[in-house]
Design an enzyme around this catalytic site. Structure first.
Site: not given
Ligand code: IVH
Length: 673
Positions: A114, A116, A118, A226, A321, A415, A418, A433, A438
Site C-alpha cells: 500500500e 504510505k 504522509d 487502511y 521509505k 522597506c 519604497c 512595510c 508602497c
Molecule cells: S499500517 C500495525 N498502512 O505510518 C500497522 N500505516 O510510520 C500500522 N501510515 O502509524 C499502520 N500509511 O500513521 C499503515 N498504508 C498504511 C499507512 C500507514 C501511512 C502511517 C500510520 C503509522 C505510520 C507508521
C-alpha cells in the site's frame, strides 16, 4: 514598592494566556512549557477569585468548550496503534521477507503493498454504525479525543451500513492534506503574519488538534483508511471470522463507504513488491498528496497472527521509505520581497541546482526568525529540500563550508521597495512595510485582485500588470476599470486584438459580485470561505460596511478576528475612497442573497389542488410564501383563493360550496407580480 495593581495584572495575564494559547493550539508552535502555561492560568484564576469584579466573560478562565487550559480527553486504543519498522533499500526489504518466511510454518507468504500516506494516524470508533469518536494515534497506547474536529472532515462518514452484529468497529487511517491546499493555507498564513507550516503533514496534524472545529473545517483535510477492527455485542473481537486478509479488509472498507487509497496490490513474492517500490519512486511525485514510501504487509490474517508483534511494531509489516530529495547549493544573495499586505519575505537566491526534476534558483526563507535560527548567510553552502514537493526550502547550512568573513544576515530597517518605515507587531513573525502607498504592495494587491480565485480577469497576469504599473496606467485596483485601451494596445506585444480581449474580460469582471470582490480586496483574514459567507449574509457591500461586530459575528463561522479586520478595513478613508471609485466604474457590489420578493400576497391564504402545468406543488407553495402569502391544506371560510390545476380533488367542491375564488396557474402568477 507597592503591591501590583490586580486589575492590571489580570489584564496582562489574560493577554499573555491568549497569546500562548494561540501559539499552542492555533499555530502548533508552543513557546513555553505546559507547566508554565498552567501556572499563568492558576494565577489568573486566583486573582479573579480574590477580585470577582474583575472577572469578565472574555477571560480565558471563562471560555466554554473546556477553556484553553483543558487538553483533549484521553482515549485508550485497543488494540494499540503500533508503529512500523522501516526499511530504506531493497536489501532491507529482502531481509524482512526472509524473517517473515522463517516465522511462518508454511515458509511462504503473500504480500499486500500500500502507499504510505504522509499524514496523521487516527482511529475512528463507530458504535452501531454511528461515528462515536475520533482519536489521534498519540503514543499508540492512548490518543486524544478530537471527535468534533474529525467530524468536519467530509471524507469521513458519520454513519455506515455495517452488519447488525458489529456492535462496534474501529477504522484506522491517515488524515492528510493535499499539496495544493497546503500551499494555499501557507500563503494565507504568511499574509496574515502567521508562521507557515513546514509541510502538509505538520499542517494536517496542527489542524486536527485545534480547539476550534470551525477552523479545522476550513483546512480541507482528507482521509484514507487502511485498517478495520470489528467487535461483537460483548466486546469480542470478530473481524478475523468475517475477513481473511488485508486485501479483503480493504475491499470491505470500500464497500462501507470509506476512502481507501486504490493503489493497494497483492504480490505473491518480494520480487513483485520490489518492482512496485521502483515503479512508485517517480510515479508518487505526480500524486496530489505526499507519500513517504510504501507499506508492505503480509496479506493473510492467519499468517499475521502467527508472526505476531514486538512491543513496538508488528512482525508482519514494514515501511519502505524513499529518501527525501535534497540538493546542495550556494546562497548567492538574500533578497527581500514585499507582499500584498506589506509583509517582508527574505528569499535566498541560489546557484541553480536540479532538485526533484526541476531547476531551483530561489528558496523562501519565510521570515526573520527563520533566517536567524538557521543562521543562513550570503555565500553559505546549504542543503535544500522541497516541502510537499512544491516549495523549495533551505533545510540547513553546511557550516564547515562557510567562507571566512561571512556576516549574519539582518532584516533591512527600511522597506526595500519604497524606503518606508517597517515594523514587527507583537506576537507576529512578519515584519511589514507600513507605507500604504508602497508600489510593491500596490502591485501585489492588483495581481491578487485579478487572479482566477478573485475577480478572474483573463489576460491580466502579473507581467502585464507590472508593465502597466511601470507605465503609470495602474495605481490601484480601481484603475483596472478605467484603462485607456489605446495605450494598452501599445504595451509591448499586446496589439489591438489582445487589448480588445482584455477589455472584454475586464467588462465581464465588473459583474462578479460581492463574494469575488471581497476575495479580491484582500482584506486580512477574509479568505474564500469568509467571502462566501459574507456575500450570502449581506445584500451588498454598503450593508456589509455598515455592520458592527455583533452583526458580523452573528454569522456562523465569522469570529471576532475576521469581524475586527472588516471593521478596520471599512473605517479607513482610503479604502472607502477606493470602493467609491470601483462603484463609479460600474463594479457590482451585490451580495448573493436572494432579494426578498415584493410582498404582493401579504395577508392572503391559498389552498392548492390538482396538477399545475410546469410547476410542482412545492414550487407553487414557495412562490406564494415568498410573496408573503400563506398556504393552507384545506379549504375554509378563511381561504382567499383555491389554485386548481388539472385533476382537482374534492377541494374544488369545497371551494364552490364556500364561495372561495378559484384560480389557475396563470392567474396566480399575475397576482404575484
Ligand atoms: S499500517 C500495525 N498502512 O505510518 C500497522 N500505516 O510510520 C500500522 N501510515 O502509524 C499502520 N500509511 O500513521 C499503515 N498504508 C498504511 C499507512 C500507514 C501511512 C502511517 C500510520 C503509522 C505510520 C507508521
Amino acid at each position: 514598592m507597592g503591591k501590583t495593581d490586580p486589575a492590571k495584572r489580570i489584564d496582562d495575564l489574560k493577554k499573555l494566556i491568549d497569546l500562548h494559547s494561540r501559539k499552542y493550539y492555533l499555530e502548533d508552535r508552543p513557546e513555553i512549557p505546559d507547566e508554565e502555561f498552567d501556572k499563568l492560568m492558576a494565577e489568573l484564576r486566583r486573582l479573579e477569585d480574590e477580585n470577582p469584579l474583575f472577572r469578565t466573560a472574555d477571560s480565558p478562565t471563562q471560555k466554554v468548550g473546556g477553556g484553553v487550559s483543558e487538553n483533549f480527553a484521553a482515549y485508550s486504543h485497543n488494540p494499540p496503534m503500533l508503529s512500523l519498522d522501516n526499511s530504506y533499500n531493497p536489501e532491507e526489504l529482502r531481509e524482512f521477507d526472509k524473517r517473515v518466511k522463517k516465522g511462518l510454518a508454511r515458509g511462504d507468504a503473500e504480500y499486500l503493498a500500500e502507499l504510505k500516506i504522509d499524514g496523521l494516524g487516527v482511529n475512528l470508533i463507530y458504535e452501531d454504525g454511528k461515528l462515536a469518536q475520533g482519536v489521534t494515534r498519540g503514543d499508540g497506547k492512548s490518543g486524544e479525543d478530537v471527535t468534533a474536529n474529525i467530524k468536519t472532515i467530509s471524507d469521513i462518514p458519520h454513519s455506515i451500513k455495517s452488519p447488525a452484529a458489529w456492535a462496534r468497529c474501529e477504522v484506522r487511517g491517515e488524515i492528510y492534506m493535499r499539496r495544493a491546499d497546503f500551499v494555499k493555507l501557507n500563503e494565507a498564513r504568511h499574509e496574515a503574519g502567521e508562521e507557515p507550516f513546514a509541510n502538509p503533514r505538520n499542517a494536517a496534524a496542527g489542524s486536527v488538534r485545534l480547539l476550534d472545529a470551525n477552523i479545522t473545517k476550513s483546512r480541507k483535510l482528507r482521509f484514507f483508511c487502511y485498517a478495520l477492527y470489528v467487535f461483537g455485542k460483548n466486546g469480542n473481537a470478530m473481524r478475523d471470522s468475517v475477513l481473511k486478509s488485508q486485501h479483503e479488509m480493504m475491499q470491505q472498507l470500500e464497500k462501507l463507504g470509506f476512502p481507501v487509497n486504490d493503489a493497494y496490490k497483492k504480490h505473491s513474492s518480494i520480487d513483485g513488491v520490489l518492482d512496485e517500490v521502483a515503479a512508485w519512486e517517480e510515479k508518487r511525485k505526480k500524486l496530489p498528496y505526499d507519500t513517504d514510501g510504501l507499506v508492505v504487509k503480509v496479506n493473510s490474517f492467519l499468517d499475521q497472527r502467527e508472526l505476531g508483534a514486538t512491543s513496538k511494531f508488528p512482525r508482519w509489516a514494514i515501511a519502505y521509505k524513499y529518501a527525501a530529495e535534497q540538493a546542495e547549493t550556494v546562497v548567492q544573495d538574500i533578497v527581500v520581497q514585499v507582499g500584498r499586505t506589506g509583509t517582508l519575505t527574505p528569499v535566498a537566491e541560489l546557484a541553480p541546482v536540479l532538485l526533484a526534476g526541476s531547476t531551483i534558483s530561489r528558496a523562501t526563507l519565510h521570515n526573520e526568525d527563520n533566517v536567524k535560527q538557521k543562521d543562513v548567510r550570503v555565500g553559505d553552502s546549504v542543503i535544500i529540500q522541497k516541502a510537499g514537493d512544491i516549495i523549495p526550502q533551505v533545510m540547513k547550512v553546511l557550516l564547515e563550508k562557510r567562507p571566512d568573513r561571512s556576516k549574519p544576515w539582518a532584516m533591512p530597517k527600511k522597506c526595500p521597495a519604497c524606503g518606508g518605515e517597517v515594523a514587527r507587531a507583537e506576537g507576529e513573525a512578519a515584519v511589514r512595510c507600513l507605507n500604504r502607498r508602497c508600489p510593491a504592495q500596490q502591485m501585489e494587491a492588483i495581481i491578487h485582485f485579478a487572479r482566477r480565485d478573485s475577480m478572474d480577469i483573463d489576460g491580466l497576469g502579473p507581467s502585464r500588470i507590472e508593465a502597466m504599473v511601470q507605465k503609470g496606467m495602474l495605481k490601484d485596483i480601481a484603475d483596472i476599470f478605467n484603462l485607456d485601451y489605446a495605450s494598452v494596445a501599445e504595451i509591448e506585444k499586446m496589439g489591438k486584438k489582445s487589448a480588445g480581449n482584455l477589455r472584454q474580460s475586464i467588462e465581464a469582471a465588473k459583474g462578479r459580485g460581492l463574494e469575488k470582490l471581497l476575495v479580491g480586496l484582500g482584506i486580512r483574514h477574509v479568505g474564500e470561505r469568509a467571502a462566501f459567507l459574507l456575500a450570502r449574509a449581506f445584500a451588498d457591500l454598503d450593508a456589509l460596511a455598515a455592520a458592527d461586530e455583533a452583526q458580523l459575528t452573528a454569522i456562523h463561522e465569522i469570529g471576532p478576528e475576521i469581524a475586527q479586520s472588516l471593521i478596520q478595513f471599512f473605517a479607513d478613508a482610503e479604502n472607502r475612497k477606493l470602493i467609491e471609485k470601483l462603484k463609479k466604474y460600474g463594479v457590482s457590489m451585490e451580495g448573493s442573497r436572494e432579494t426578498p420578493a415584493a410582498q404582493t400576497l401579504a395577508g392572503k391564504t391559498f389552498v392548492l389542488t390538482g396538477t399545475l402545468e410546469g410547476m410542482s406543488r412545492n414550487e407553487a407553495k414557495e412562490l406564494i410564501q415568498r410573496a408573503g402569502g400563506k398556504v393552507s391544506g384545506s379549504v375554509s371560510k378563511k381561504t382567499d383563493y383555491l389554485v386548481a390545476g388539472s385533476d382537482p380533488g374534492s377541494k374544488l367542491d369545497d371551494a364552490h360550496k364556500l364561495g372561495v375564488t378559484v384560480i389557475g396557474k396563470e392567474e396566480l402568477l399575475k397576482l404575484v407580480m
